[in-house]
Design a protein around this motif. Structure first.
Motif, PDB file in Angstrom:
ATOM      1  N   ALA A  24       0.681  -1.166  -0.142  1.00  0.00           N
ATOM      2  CA  ALA A  24       0.065   0.016  -0.100  1.00  0.00           C
ATOM      3  C   ALA A  24       0.815   1.320   0.128  1.00  0.00           C
ATOM      4  N   ILE A  25       2.101   1.286   0.513  1.00  0.00           N
ATOM      5  CA  ILE A  25       2.834   2.434   0.680  1.00  0.00           C
ATOM      6  C   ILE A  25       4.222   2.574  -0.055  1.00  0.00           C
ATOM      7  N   VAL A  26       4.737   1.517   0.068  1.00  0.00           N
ATOM      8  CA  VAL A  26       6.266   1.421  -0.669  1.00  0.00           C
ATOM      9  C   VAL A  26       6.201   1.243  -2.013  1.00  0.00           C
ATOM     10  N   PHE A  27       5.201   0.385  -2.815  1.00  0.00           N
ATOM     11  CA  PHE A  27       5.202   0.084  -4.005  1.00  0.00           C
ATOM     12  C   PHE A  27       4.603   1.394  -4.919  1.00  0.00           C
ATOM     13  N   PRO A  28       3.681   2.283  -4.594  1.00  0.00           N
ATOM     14  CA  PRO A  28       3.249   3.307  -5.235  1.00  0.00           C
ATOM     15  C   PRO A  28       4.244   4.258  -5.250  1.00  0.00           C
ATOM     16  N   PHE A  30       8.974   6.998  -8.347  1.00  0.00           N
ATOM     17  CA  PHE A  30      10.263   7.477  -8.670  1.00  0.00           C
ATOM     18  C   PHE A  30      10.945   7.159  -9.723  1.00  0.00           C
ATOM     19  N   ILE A  31      10.598   6.013 -10.258  1.00  0.00           N
ATOM     20  CA  ILE A  31      10.938   5.395 -11.455  1.00  0.00           C
ATOM     21  C   ILE A  31      10.343   6.281 -12.551  1.00  0.00           C
ATOM     22  N   ILE A  63      12.616   8.404 -15.568  1.00  0.00           N
ATOM     23  CA  ILE A  63      12.703   8.405 -16.882  1.00  0.00           C
ATOM     24  C   ILE A  63      12.197   9.607 -17.499  1.00  0.00           C
ATOM     25  N   ILE A  64      11.354  10.358 -17.211  1.00  0.00           N
ATOM     26  CA  ILE A  64      10.975  11.687 -17.673  1.00  0.00           C
ATOM     27  C   ILE A  64      12.227  12.495 -17.448  1.00  0.00           C
ATOM     28  N   SER A  65      13.245  12.728 -16.548  1.00  0.00           N
ATOM     29  CA  SER A  65      14.070  13.527 -16.320  1.00  0.00           C
ATOM     30  C   SER A  65      15.245  12.996 -17.341  1.00  0.00           C
ATOM     31  N   LEU A  66      15.226  11.739 -17.713  1.00  0.00           N
ATOM     32  CA  LEU A  66      16.433  11.409 -18.689  1.00  0.00           C
ATOM     33  C   LEU A  66      16.177  12.000 -20.278  1.00  0.00           C
TER      34      LEU A  66
END
Length: 446
Positions: A428-432, A437-438, A442-445
């Motif tokens: 519920a918390i760590v996965f989202p 973050f991923i 990807i967008i910043s690259l």
């Protein structure tokens, strides 16, 4: 559903009219807008009593018949002890709170000022009771100084044990002149023949636009009415005011209607009248009789607040039960003239205790009492009342409880439950957070 802040002012004023006195006071200190609404809604209190004796202060606010709020301030070695109770003098119904060490007198005056010194509060009668020892120290001047110019809206002031000059000056200093109509000095003779007052002697003057009453309640009937007036007349010098009106009232039973006029001497006239309410006798100067607009024979009832049929219900209840409440209060008994008599100190409280037991037995037989809700600031801790019973029951439940042993299978199931809870937390918390973050990387690259 709209909240309190969204209600129109007219609706809020209607709600404030339905609140009890302490709820009004609580709402008044909530916000500036609520204070304006409470101040615009008037309330009438039937009676307020303030007493000071031997370093102890008492504030008694009557809100109805047998309904009152009682606050007592008492100095202790480690601070000031505040006693609060509602509709009861019993110690078991009193909540106590210890404050920081201070003189109770200025604290009590400030409480009285903050609670009652408002234009929206009208008090029918306000009593001020001081001991003779404190009056010698000019305690009334200390009251005026601590009020700091604040005044109460009072119709009748009742300061006891003050001389006439001090009584008038003190009353005009603590009450608004436009509301103050009369000043009364109240005393009482106690007796055991009747448990309540059955007669009263009253002297009336008109000074500075106000009626001054000197009232003496009596729990016995006068044996000789003429002798009663002669003894009272001796208290006044020859240069007494012409408008001094003396009245003797007997309100223990009804009489057939009748009026009699008698000339006592060249200057004094006596009017006696009987009715279904009782009997009252006037003695006055002949000049005062001539100046009166209404003749005495047209007066339907001359008993004032002591009449069962014609007076206000609260006023009649207050004076009718006055000796019983004074002995129950046991705080200030200066109002009783013969308080040191043996029968008054010993026999009379026994009679009242017997009456109280009979009243309780009658109420317990078939009369259902309504559940009373305590006012704001006067609620007692209900947990402490049954604390011992609950503690005893809790101990018995522990003793009766069965001893349960854990098996290896229970331990494995416990571990599985814990691992399932941790897995759900990660999902519920760590996965989202990880996915977000991923996606950000990807967008910043690009």
């Amino acid at each position: 559903m709209p909240s309190w802040n969204h209600l129109p002012v007219e609706i809020k004023q209607h709600v404030v009219k339905k609140l009890d006195f302490m709820s009004r006071h609580s709402l008044r200190n909530t916000s500036y807008c609520d204070r304006l609404i409470v101040n615009s809604t008037s309330i009438i209190l039937p009676r307020v009593r303030f007493g000071y004796k031997n370093g102890r202060c008492l504030i008694l606010i009557y809100t109805g018949i047998d309904k009152f709020l009682r606050i007592e301030f008492e100095i202790q070695k480690n601070g000031t002890l505040v006693h609060k109770s509602e509709n009861s003098w019993a110690s078991k119904d009193t909540s106590k709170k210890l404050m920081s060490p201070s003189d109770p007198f200025p604290v009590a005056i400030q409480v009285l000022k903050s609670v009652l010194a408002h234009k929206s509060i009208l008090i029918n009668a306000m009593e001020w009771e001081f001991s003779l020892k404190d009056l010698d120290k000019k305690v009334q001047n200390s009251v005026i100084k601590l009020l700091g110019g604040a005044k109460f809206r009072v119709i009748e002031m009742v300061p006891t044990l003050l001389t006439w000059n001090c009584l008038v000056d003190f009353s005009e200093s603590v009450a608004h002149d436009e509301d103050l109509k009369s000043i009364r000095r109240l005393r009482m003779y106690a007796a055991i023949k009747y448990c309540n007052p059955v007669s009263a002697y009253e002297k009336t003057q008109f000074v500075r636009g106000k009626h001054l009453y000197d009232t003496i309640l009596d729990m016995a009937l006068p044996s000789n009415i003429t002798e009663k007036f002669q003894n009272c007349l001796m208290e006044h010098p020859e240069n007494s005011p012409d408008d001094l009106l003396q009245k003797l009232m007997m309100f223990h039973k009804s009489h057939p209607v009748g009026t009699a006029r008698e000339l006592l001497d060249e200057t004094l006239i006596c009017w006696s009248r009987k009715s279904e309410c009782g009997r009252w006798v006037y003695v006055m100067d002949v000049k005062y009789e001539e100046r009166r607009n209404a003749p005495f024979e047209t007066i339907q009832c001359g008993l004032g607040p002591f009449c069962r049929r014609c007076s206000d219900p609260f006023d009649y209840w207050y004076y009718h039960d006055l000796p019983r409440r004074i002995l129950n209060e046991n705080f200030l008994d200066e109002i009783i003239i013969n308080r040191n008599d043996t029968e008054v100190r010993e026999i009379l409280p026994m009679l009242y205790a017997r009456e109280e037991k009979e009243k309780i037995s009658i109420l317990s037989n078939g009369v259902r009492r309504e559940l009373e809700v305590s006012s704001w600031g006067f609620k007692r801790d209900t947990f402490s009342i049954d604390k011992k019973k609950r503690k005893k029951k809790y101990t018995e439940d522990i003793k009766k409880a069965e001893v349960v042993k854990l098996t290896p299978e229970d331990t494995i199931s416990e571990k599985q439950d814990i691992s399932g809870i941790l897995q759900s937390i990660v999902t519920a918390i760590v996965f989202p957070i990880s996915v977000s973050f991923i996606f950000y990387v990807i967008i910043s690259l690009f």
